[in-house]
Write an enzyme that holds these catalytic residues in place. Structure first.
Site, PDB file in Angstrom:
ATOM      1  CG  HIS A 443      -2.004   0.981   1.227  1.00 58.31           C
ATOM      2  ND1 HIS A 443      -2.046   2.040   2.114  1.00 58.31           N
ATOM      3  CD2 HIS A 443      -3.101   1.111   0.448  1.00 58.31           C
ATOM      4  CE1 HIS A 443      -3.123   2.772   1.880  1.00 58.31           C
ATOM      5  NE2 HIS A 443      -3.779   2.234   0.877  1.00 58.31           N
ATOM      6  CE1 TYR A 480     -10.955   9.998  -3.536  1.00 57.29           C
ATOM      7  CE2 TYR A 480      -9.148   8.634  -2.775  1.00 57.29           C
ATOM      8  CZ  TYR A 480     -10.448   8.760  -3.208  1.00 57.29           C
ATOM      9  OH  TYR A 480     -11.233   7.643  -3.303  1.00 57.29           O
TER      10      TYR A 480
END
Length: 717
Positions: A443, A480
């Site tokens: 990630h 975002y």
């Protein structure tokens, strides 16, 4: 202290988050179509909740319904509470939907249902049904030769009841009619026959009005929408170490994702109870038919069974006054037409997305591709989206002879197919592609460029790195909030190189000097940083008592100057050891501010436990996504050292700390550190945001002022 009695259940925290989102849809101060967008997002979030969170909970429940959750409740009681809270949420959601459709009608946006068609509209609708819908409909009669069909996840379906017999003499009780996904869920009614500029008809209205045409000479007594949400977690081989190719293994499961066990049944409000009972009983895995009806996740909805279908319409409607003002991210003047490598030798660079443009990152990569001294590009990819310019740039780099290595995370949930396609394209053009480490999702958001440079000792290789709190996705970069850090710092670059090398190959040990990486030193380092703050506060309190001075809370004198406190900005918090450490630091007097957008299992404001902890959640036109870790004191070896600040990919969840490859990068540049504090932290503390109360619910504070995002936009726009 028994920590299980002091935390909030993770799933219930998710529901609270969606209540905050619904409050955005209910807020009359927001533009009307943006309110509709929030309403659709709630629906999308609930879909994912049942596909993933509830599905996992249900599996544990089936194994042992009386097992205790981390919060000290049995799974049975938690499931019942989830059921009650989501039912309340859904009811409020559809009340809001009715309110918004009434308001939209004032702006000539109508959703026509069959009962309010006039004669001309009905003729048009019937003709449209016969020519554009009816040819692809395939009703299924339920009988011993036609068992209940395994309807696709989240697909629109109809249960049709009728009187009479067909040509074979059958008397069907129920006919199931799946709506093909190729059919549009919303159809624009021609302006010449509509009474408004924007007139739409739901696919369900066509089918419910004209389903009788499918069954001539039979009497249709009812036609009811329903929808099933299924478990969408991929049931991969438990021992992936024996899988020869993860991509092949994954592809074999993607085709069946939409057909796994059902977790939720949604039906329209007027569906009779006996039809619901039959739907449940006709297929064993549709939902378990427990004795207690509250265990059956059947939801009645007073409107379309899938509000997500309205999302594309929001962007389609040319009604700018009903949307947020257009915001165009700026391209920083100091980064225009620079030589990135010369610039980074002088100072680090920070981008604040989406207030600043994503384009400088693309320019950095493209300049590296064109630079004849750049020998290699190494990158992690978690989500990039379709037709990604990042992918195209990496392919171009490989084509002109650069060594390009990409770590593609195939198991990025719901992006698996896109990532498989990207991996194939990259391999096709000579990029070295690996899929990370079995059992650990990669990630981390890392880019490392290696360049051959001339120096005092001749030619030698130098690293340049870019680290992000978010994905390399050009679409999400527009809404975002994320930080993008570019650095030439030798120690950080060497640590990143070690991280990437450990993923692509085999490493006996990780010895980072600067960055924090899970599943290795990240969790312990964060606990140590919290412990340092606790020890410093204890020392201050001890000295204060010794000098007979009045005791003050740490940071009380300077509320917003970030002295003697911990501030964490993350998406989620559920890691129990970290929560326990934060409680102890609070008890020692450390001022702690947690800016947590979504899940927060820590309970603030508990007497003698978390009185010094404030939990804040910010919602706005952009999705808050940066992860920032600020520690002000860092009491080490009896010396108060400089404050420390980290940014990176990791939230404070068990999976991030122990089941993923995550990185947090220290920020050393004073100017950049100040920007992160004053743009990423302070606005959320000073401006209107949601604050957790003693009961675990949230209340909006400073409602008359600017939101944190509005405050930041005023600095850039």
């Amino acid at each position: 202290m028994n920590i299980s009695t002091q935390i909030i259940n993770r799933e219930l925290s998710i529901i609270q988050f969606n209540h905050r989102l619904l409050a955005q849809a209910q807020n009359p101060e927001l533009p009307l179509l943006e309110r509709l967008r929030y309403l659709c997002i709630v629906s999308s979030n609930l879909d994912e909740f049942f596909e993933t969170r509830y599905a996992g909970l249900k599996i544990k429940y089936q194994q042992n319904m009386y097992v205790m959750d981390e919060c000290g409740q049995t799974l049975a009681s938690i499931i019942h509470e989830i059921n009650d809270q989501i039912r309340e949420l859904v009811n409020e959601q559809y009340i809001c939907y009715d309110e918004l459709t009434i308001l939209l009608a004032k702006y000539d946006v109508y959703f026509y249902q069959s009962f309010n068609w006039d004669a001309e509209q009905k003729d048009w609708a019937k003709d449209f049904f016969i020519n554009n819908i009816m040819p692809v409909l395939m009703p299924i009669t339920l009988d011993p030769a036609h068992p209940f069909p395994l309807v696709l996840n989240k697909s629109l379906n109809f249960a049709i009841t009728m009187d009479g017999t067909d040509v074979f003499g059958r008397k069907p009780e129920i006919i199931i009619l799946p709506a093909p996904r190729s059919l549009p869920r919303l159809v624009h009614m021609p302006h010449k026959i509509a009474n408004s500029r924007y007139s739409y008809v739901f696919l369900s209205s066509f089918i419910q009005a004209f389903s009788y045409l499918l069954f001539p000479k039979l009497n249709i007594t009812g036609c009811y929408q329903f929808r099933i949400t299924r478990n969408s977690d991929l049931a991969l081989n438990e021992d992936l170490s024996n899988v020869l190719d993860l991509r092949i293994e994954l592809q074999g499961h993607l085709s069946t994702r939409h057909l796994q066990d059902a977790m939720r049944l949604e039906v329209e409000q007027k569906m009779p109870n006996d039809i619901i009972t039959k739907l449940i009983k006709m297929q064993d895995n549709i939902l378990e038919n427990h004795k207690n009806d509250s265990d059956i996740y059947c939801y009645r909805v007073n409107g379309p069974v899938n509000l997500v279908r309205l999302l594309p319409l929001i962007d389609e409607l040319n009604l700018p006054d009903l949307k947020f003002n257009i915001y165009v991210p700026i391209y920083p003047n100091n980064l225009k037409n620079i030589n990135w490598f010369d610039y980074l030798k002088q100072k680090d660079v920070l981008l604040h997305l989406p207030y600043e443009s994503f384009d400088p990152l693309l320019d950095f990569i493209n300049q590296a591709i064109q630079d004849e001294n750049v020998v290699s590009i190494q990158m992690t990819l978690y989500r990039t989206g379709k037709n990604s310019p990042i992918i195209q740039a990496l392919i171009k780099a490989a084509q002109i002879g650069k060594e390009v290595t990409v770590i593609v995370e195939l198991l990025a949930r719901f992006d698996e197919e896109t990532n498989i396609f990207s991996a194939r394209e990259l391999e096709r053009y000579g990029v070295h592609v690996v899929y990370g480490v079995v059992g650990y999702k990669c990630h981390a958001k890392l880019l490392l460029i290696t360049r051959n440079e001339w120096g005092e000792n001749g030619w030698h290789l130098k690293h340049y790195a870019q680290i992000s709190t978010g994905n390399y996705h050009t679409k999400t970069a527009k809404f975002y909030t994320d930080f993008c850090l570019f650095t030439h710092h030798k120690g950080i670059c060497n640590d990143i190189h070690q991280t990437i090398r450990s993923i692509t190959g085999i490493t006996a040990a990780i010895n980072h000097e600067h960055i924090l990486q899970s599943p290795f030193n990240l969790h312990k380092a964060l606990l140590d940083l919290i412990k340092n703050e606790q020890e410093y506060a204890e020392k201050i309190n001890k000295n204060s008592k010794h000098k007979n001075k009045s005791k003050k809370k740490i940071g009380e004198e300077n509320k917003y100057n970030l002295k003697s406190e911990i501030i964490l900005k993350i998406n989620s918090l559920d890691e129990l050891q970290t929560i326990d450490a934060l409680y102890k630091a609070s008890q020692a007097g450390v001022k702690i501010t947690l800016i947590v957008r979504g899940i927060c299992c820590l309970q603030s404001n508990l007497k003698d436990i978390s009185e010094n902890i404030t939990v804040i959640s910010t919602l706005g036109r952009f999705l808050e996504h940066h992860r920032i870790y600020y520690f002000s004191c860092n009491y080490e070896k009896n010396i108060k050292s400089r404050n420390k600040l980290y940014i990176g990919s990791s939230d404070l969840m068990h999976r991030n700390c122990f089941k993923r490859i995550e990185t947090l990068i220290p920020v050393y540049d004073k100017e950049i550190k100040g920007r992160i504090i004053h743009e990423g932290l302070i606005p959320h503390i000073q401006h209107n945001a949601w604050h957790m109360e003693l009961n675990g619910h949230y209340k909006l504070h400073n409602t008359t002022g600017l939101s944190p995002q509005q405050h930041i936009m005023t600095k850039y726009f």
